[in-house]
Design a protein around this motif. Structure first.
Motif, PDB file in Angstrom:
ATOM      1  N   GLN A   1       0.822  -1.213   0.000  1.00 20.57           N
ATOM      2  CA  GLN A   1       0.000   0.000   0.000  1.00 20.57           C
ATOM      3  C   GLN A   1       0.855   1.262   0.000  1.00 20.57           C
ATOM      4  O   GLN A   1       0.395   2.320  -0.389  1.00 20.57           O
ATOM      5  CB  GLN A   1      -0.951   0.013   1.201  1.00 20.57           C
ATOM      6  CG  GLN A   1      -2.114  -0.943   1.055  1.00 20.57           C
ATOM      7  CD  GLN A   1      -3.248  -0.637   2.024  1.00 20.57           C
ATOM      8  OE1 GLN A   1      -3.116   0.211   2.910  1.00 20.57           O
ATOM      9  NE2 GLN A   1      -4.362  -1.314   1.864  1.00 20.57           N
ATOM     10  N   GLY A   2       2.094   1.121   0.432  1.00 19.79           N
ATOM     11  CA  GLY A   2       2.988   2.282   0.467  1.00 19.79           C
ATOM     12  C   GLY A   2       3.865   2.394  -0.762  1.00 19.79           C
ATOM     13  O   GLY A   2       4.829   3.164  -0.773  1.00 19.79           O
ATOM     14  N   MET A   3       3.523   1.644  -1.834  1.00 20.16           N
ATOM     15  CA  MET A   3       4.365   1.628  -3.028  1.00 20.16           C
ATOM     16  C   MET A   3       3.597   1.968  -4.289  1.00 20.16           C
ATOM     17  O   MET A   3       3.902   1.457  -5.360  1.00 20.16           O
ATOM     18  CB  MET A   3       5.010   0.252  -3.211  1.00 20.16           C
ATOM     19  CG  MET A   3       5.926  -0.178  -2.101  1.00 20.16           C
ATOM     20  SD  MET A   3       6.665  -1.779  -2.504  1.00 20.16           S
ATOM     21  CE  MET A   3       7.518  -2.158  -0.992  1.00 20.16           C
ATOM     22  N   ALA A   4       2.590   2.780  -4.198  1.00 19.01           N
ATOM     23  CA  ALA A   4       1.814   3.132  -5.399  1.00 19.01           C
ATOM     24  C   ALA A   4       2.701   3.867  -6.400  1.00 19.01           C
ATOM     25  O   ALA A   4       3.632   4.582  -6.029  1.00 19.01           O
ATOM     26  CB  ALA A   4       0.621   4.005  -5.014  1.00 19.01           C
ATOM     27  N   GLY A   5       2.404   3.669  -7.686  1.00 19.77           N
ATOM     28  CA  GLY A   5       3.180   4.325  -8.729  1.00 19.77           C
ATOM     29  C   GLY A   5       2.950   5.820  -8.771  1.00 19.77           C
ATOM     30  O   GLY A   5       1.865   6.311  -8.462  1.00 19.77           O
ATOM     31  N   HIS A   6       3.973   6.563  -9.119  1.00 18.18           N
ATOM     32  CA  HIS A   6       3.906   8.021  -9.205  1.00 18.18           C
ATOM     33  C   HIS A   6       4.449   8.464 -10.564  1.00 18.18           C
ATOM     34  O   HIS A   6       5.177   7.720 -11.226  1.00 18.18           O
ATOM     35  CB  HIS A   6       4.726   8.656  -8.077  1.00 18.18           C
ATOM     36  CG  HIS A   6       4.241   8.302  -6.705  1.00 18.18           C
ATOM     37  ND1 HIS A   6       3.088   8.812  -6.176  1.00 18.18           N
ATOM     38  CD2 HIS A   6       4.752   7.454  -5.779  1.00 18.18           C
ATOM     39  CE1 HIS A   6       2.919   8.318  -4.951  1.00 18.18           C
ATOM     40  NE2 HIS A   6       3.910   7.487  -4.692  1.00 18.18           N
ATOM     41  N   PRO A   7       4.112   9.681 -10.980  1.00 20.04           N
ATOM     42  CA  PRO A   7       4.656  10.188 -12.251  1.00 20.04           C
ATOM     43  C   PRO A   7       6.172  10.104 -12.343  1.00 20.04           C
ATOM     44  O   PRO A   7       6.722   9.883 -13.418  1.00 20.04           O
ATOM     45  CB  PRO A   7       4.161  11.634 -12.278  1.00 20.04           C
ATOM     46  CG  PRO A   7       2.888  11.602 -11.498  1.00 20.04           C
ATOM     47  CD  PRO A   7       3.140  10.608 -10.384  1.00 20.04           C
ATOM     48  N   LYS A   8       6.854  10.256 -11.204  1.00 20.08           N
ATOM     49  CA  LYS A   8       8.324  10.204 -11.235  1.00 20.08           C
ATOM     50  C   LYS A   8       8.824   8.812 -11.635  1.00 20.08           C
ATOM     51  O   LYS A   8       9.966   8.653 -12.052  1.00 20.08           O
ATOM     52  CB  LYS A   8       8.898  10.598  -9.876  1.00 20.08           C
ATOM     53  CG  LYS A   8       8.581   9.633  -8.747  1.00 20.08           C
ATOM     54  CD  LYS A   8       9.188  10.114  -7.432  1.00 20.08           C
ATOM     55  CE  LYS A   8       8.889   9.142  -6.300  1.00 20.08           C
ATOM     56  NZ  LYS A   8       9.472   9.591  -5.015  1.00 20.08           N
ATOM     57  N   ASP A   9       7.971   7.798 -11.483  1.00 19.83           N
ATOM     58  CA  ASP A   9       8.320   6.452 -11.914  1.00 19.83           C
ATOM     59  C   ASP A   9       7.959   6.217 -13.370  1.00 19.83           C
ATOM     60  O   ASP A   9       8.162   5.126 -13.897  1.00 19.83           O
ATOM     61  CB  ASP A   9       7.589   5.406 -11.059  1.00 19.83           C
ATOM     62  CG  ASP A   9       7.909   5.546  -9.581  1.00 19.83           C
ATOM     63  OD1 ASP A   9       9.095   5.697  -9.255  1.00 19.83           O
ATOM     64  OD2 ASP A   9       6.980   5.507  -8.762  1.00 19.83           O
ATOM     65  N   GLY A  10       7.394   7.226 -14.014  1.00 16.57           N
ATOM     66  CA  GLY A  10       6.949   7.083 -15.396  1.00 16.57           C
ATOM     67  C   GLY A  10       5.502   6.674 -15.526  1.00 16.57           C
ATOM     68  O   GLY A  10       4.954   6.603 -16.623  1.00 16.57           O
ATOM     69  N   ILE A  11       4.854   6.373 -14.382  1.00 14.46           N
ATOM     70  CA  ILE A  11       3.456   5.941 -14.402  1.00 14.46           C
ATOM     71  C   ILE A  11       2.540   7.158 -14.251  1.00 14.46           C
ATOM     72  O   ILE A  11       2.579   7.859 -13.235  1.00 14.46           O
ATOM     73  CB  ILE A  11       3.181   4.918 -13.288  1.00 14.46           C
ATOM     74  CG1 ILE A  11       3.945   3.626 -13.594  1.00 14.46           C
ATOM     75  CG2 ILE A  11       1.696   4.631 -13.142  1.00 14.46           C
ATOM     76  CD1 ILE A  11       3.821   2.556 -12.532  1.00 14.46           C
ATOM     77  N   THR A  12       1.747   7.400 -15.261  1.00 15.40           N
ATOM     78  CA  THR A  12       0.847   8.562 -15.257  1.00 15.40           C
ATOM     79  C   THR A  12      -0.623   8.171 -15.364  1.00 15.40           C
ATOM     80  O   THR A  12      -1.499   8.986 -15.116  1.00 15.40           O
ATOM     81  CB  THR A  12       1.193   9.510 -16.427  1.00 15.40           C
ATOM     82  OG1 THR A  12       1.139   8.784 -17.657  1.00 15.40           O
ATOM     83  CG2 THR A  12       2.587  10.100 -16.248  1.00 15.40           C
ATOM     84  N   VAL A  13      -0.901   6.911 -15.743  1.00 13.86           N
ATOM     85  CA  VAL A  13      -2.283   6.449 -15.873  1.00 13.86           C
ATOM     86  C   VAL A  13      -2.535   5.382 -14.814  1.00 13.86           C
ATOM     87  O   VAL A  13      -2.002   4.266 -14.902  1.00 13.86           O
ATOM     88  CB  VAL A  13      -2.552   5.867 -17.277  1.00 13.86           C
ATOM     89  CG1 VAL A  13      -4.029   5.484 -17.411  1.00 13.86           C
ATOM     90  CG2 VAL A  13      -2.159   6.857 -18.357  1.00 13.86           C
ATOM     91  N   ILE A  14      -3.329   5.715 -13.802  1.00 14.65           N
ATOM     92  CA  ILE A  14      -3.517   4.796 -12.679  1.00 14.65           C
ATOM     93  C   ILE A  14      -4.948   4.281 -12.562  1.00 14.65           C
ATOM     94  O   ILE A  14      -5.244   3.475 -11.682  1.00 14.65           O
ATOM     95  CB  ILE A  14      -3.109   5.459 -11.354  1.00 14.65           C
ATOM     96  CG1 ILE A  14      -3.955   6.717 -11.104  1.00 14.65           C
ATOM     97  CG2 ILE A  14      -1.623   5.788 -11.346  1.00 14.65           C
ATOM     98  CD1 ILE A  14      -3.719   7.340  -9.734  1.00 14.65           C
ATOM     99  N   ASN A  15      -5.834   4.736 -13.432  1.00 10.26           N
ATOM    100  CA  ASN A  15      -7.245   4.355 -13.290  1.00 10.26           C
ATOM    101  C   ASN A  15      -7.820   3.646 -14.513  1.00 10.26           C
ATOM    102  O   ASN A  15      -9.021   3.424 -14.592  1.00 10.26           O
ATOM    103  CB  ASN A  15      -8.091   5.593 -12.978  1.00 10.26           C
ATOM    104  CG  ASN A  15      -7.987   6.657 -14.057  1.00 10.26           C
ATOM    105  OD1 ASN A  15      -7.179   6.542 -14.976  1.00 10.26           O
ATOM    106  ND2 ASN A  15      -8.797   7.697 -13.936  1.00 10.26           N
ATOM    107  N   LYS A  16      -6.962   3.293 -15.465  1.00  4.29           N
ATOM    108  CA  LYS A  16      -7.419   2.600 -16.662  1.00  4.29           C
ATOM    109  C   LYS A  16      -6.472   1.439 -16.973  1.00  4.29           C
ATOM    110  O   LYS A  16      -5.265   1.555 -16.765  1.00  4.29           O
ATOM    111  CB  LYS A  16      -7.466   3.545 -17.864  1.00  4.29           C
ATOM    112  CG  LYS A  16      -8.472   4.669 -17.745  1.00  4.29           C
ATOM    113  CD  LYS A  16      -8.414   5.562 -18.991  1.00  4.29           C
ATOM    114  CE  LYS A  16      -9.405   6.717 -18.885  1.00  4.29           C
ATOM    115  NZ  LYS A  16      -9.332   7.596 -20.089  1.00  4.29           N
ATOM    116  N   PRO A  17      -6.996   0.333 -17.497  1.00  7.48           N
ATOM    117  CA  PRO A  17      -6.125  -0.777 -17.890  1.00  7.48           C
ATOM    118  C   PRO A  17      -5.488  -0.538 -19.247  1.00  7.48           C
ATOM    119  O   PRO A  17      -6.069   0.141 -20.098  1.00  7.48           O
ATOM    120  CB  PRO A  17      -7.083  -1.965 -17.944  1.00  7.48           C
ATOM    121  CG  PRO A  17      -8.396  -1.364 -18.316  1.00  7.48           C
ATOM    122  CD  PRO A  17      -8.433  -0.004 -17.668  1.00  7.48           C
ATOM    123  N   CYS A  18      -4.297  -1.080 -19.434  1.00  9.27           N
ATOM    124  CA  CYS A  18      -3.628  -0.964 -20.728  1.00  9.27           C
ATOM    125  C   CYS A  18      -4.391  -1.756 -21.790  1.00  9.27           C
ATOM    126  O   CYS A  18      -4.485  -1.331 -22.938  1.00  9.27           O
ATOM    127  CB  CYS A  18      -2.193  -1.464 -20.612  1.00  9.27           C
ATOM    128  SG  CYS A  18      -1.243  -1.368 -22.129  1.00  9.27           S
TER     129      CYS A  18
END
Length: 355
Positions: free
Chosen positions: A273-290
């Protein structure tokens, strides 16, 4: 001069080979869990919970589906590489001969802590079955080392990541499939799950496990599958995340109790729970599946169209992370970037203990 140059090249190649083939940090790695860790154990089973078809595996080193529920490697694969293993830990369903000396992956998609969890999808390898499989592997290892494998096993790493399906595919699962939500309150259900989990961890200890990383559950209420199924008025299904928080708190407490009780072993809690992706990790889409097309169980449809920038997405399908998200989770579990990501220590520290 040519002779000396050839000798130099030979020495350089020899040194390089020694570096590349350095021994792993642990002699073996045993993995228990669900679809977040499954490397293909469900492939031969009669179940919908399998991922041995395109587009799963499109970014795996072979470019082909293996049964992993993502587009590439899992967090477990990443941890194995950081430990220094030169090949993936084999699935139990495909182990043979001396393969087991480097460990076994028993994880099964849709499996839960409770034996009935995920059964509406078909056959699964329950946690109890995974533990029984492990005892069979230990018997084989005993024969390989001409006696007891205890001294060998106590230096190995064990990871266990299970429980999400007990909420997604049980307590909050398809209507009419399970009775747990009518039988238990959120708190008593978490307590029941934890008691069963405690028994499993004790069994691992009794069978030689001494370095164990226990993964907490992530924010499953924020997965696209949960949001689509439950249609909350908020961005996430808050009741699911609250329920998981109860479970995680109890699990983390038990891990601390194990460390206090067993001085010949080390347990640690990995806080997903303390490791959610952030924009700094390159992850910008968190609410839709690829994956653009999902089945009714929120896995990708076969040959589904996929997003262009897979590294920008946290979710591959309705519930499972992309390979990039897995890489972040595995890397932080191995070497934490903040105290709350792994308690009391990360896997890199865990494997260094001399027991």
């Amino acid at each position: 001069m040519l002779r000396y140059s050839s000798l130099f090249v030979f020495i350089l190649i020899s040194i390089t080979n020694l570096v590349v083939r350095a021994s792993p940090l642990v002699p073996c790695f045993f993995i228990f869990g669900d679809s977040l860790s499954d490397p293909g154990n469900n492939n031969p089973l009669k179940t919908k919970a399998k991922a041995n078809y395109h587009p799963y595996g499109i970014d795996f080193p072979t470019g082909k589906p293996t049964g992993r529920f993502t587009n590439g490697q899992t967090a477990i694969d990443v941890i194995g590489q950081k430990l220094g293993f030169h090949r993936h830990i084999p699935p139990f369903s495909a182990t043979k001969g001396h393969d087991i000396r480097i460990g076994v992956n028993y994880a099964s998609g849709a499996a839960g802590i409770r034996p009935e969890t995920g059964r509406h999808l078909g056959e699964i390898v329950t946690l109890d079955m995974q533990l029984r499989h492990h005892k069979r592997i230990i018997s084989k290892l005993n024969a390989m080392v001409n006696g007891s494998a205890h001294g060998y096993l106590k230096q190995c790493l064990y990871t266990i990541n299970i429980g999400s399906n007990d909420y997604i595919n049980n307590y909050y699962g398809p209507a009419g499939q399970y009775k747990t939500s009518r039988k238990y309150t959120v708190d008593t259900y978490a307590a029941s799950l934890t008691r069963s989990y405690q028994q499993a961890l004790r069994m691992l200890y009794e069978n030689g496990a001494r370095k164990v990383a226990v993964f907490g559950l992530g924010l499953i209420g924020c997965s696209p599958g949960s949001v689509t199924r439950h249609r909350p008025t908020t961005p996430c299904v808050d009741k699911m995340n609250t329920a998981v928080s109860f479970f995680n708190a109890k699990l983390r407490t038990f891990v601390a109790e194990l460390n206090h009780k067993h001085h010949d072993a080390k347990f640690t809690y990995i806080n997903l729970q303390g490791m959610a992706g952030h924009p700094k990790d390159g992850i910008t889409v968190i609410n839709k599946p690829c994956c653009k097309s999902l089945r009714d169980d929120f896995q990708c449809k076969e040959s589904s169209t996929i997003c262009k920038d897979r590294n920008a997405y946290y979710f591959w399908d309705g519930y499972h992370p992309t390979a990039n998200a897995h890489s972040i989770l595995g890397s932080r579990a191995f070497k934490k970037t903040s105290h709350h990501e792994a308690i009391p220590f990360d896997i890199q520290t865990l494997v260094k203990f001399r027991l």
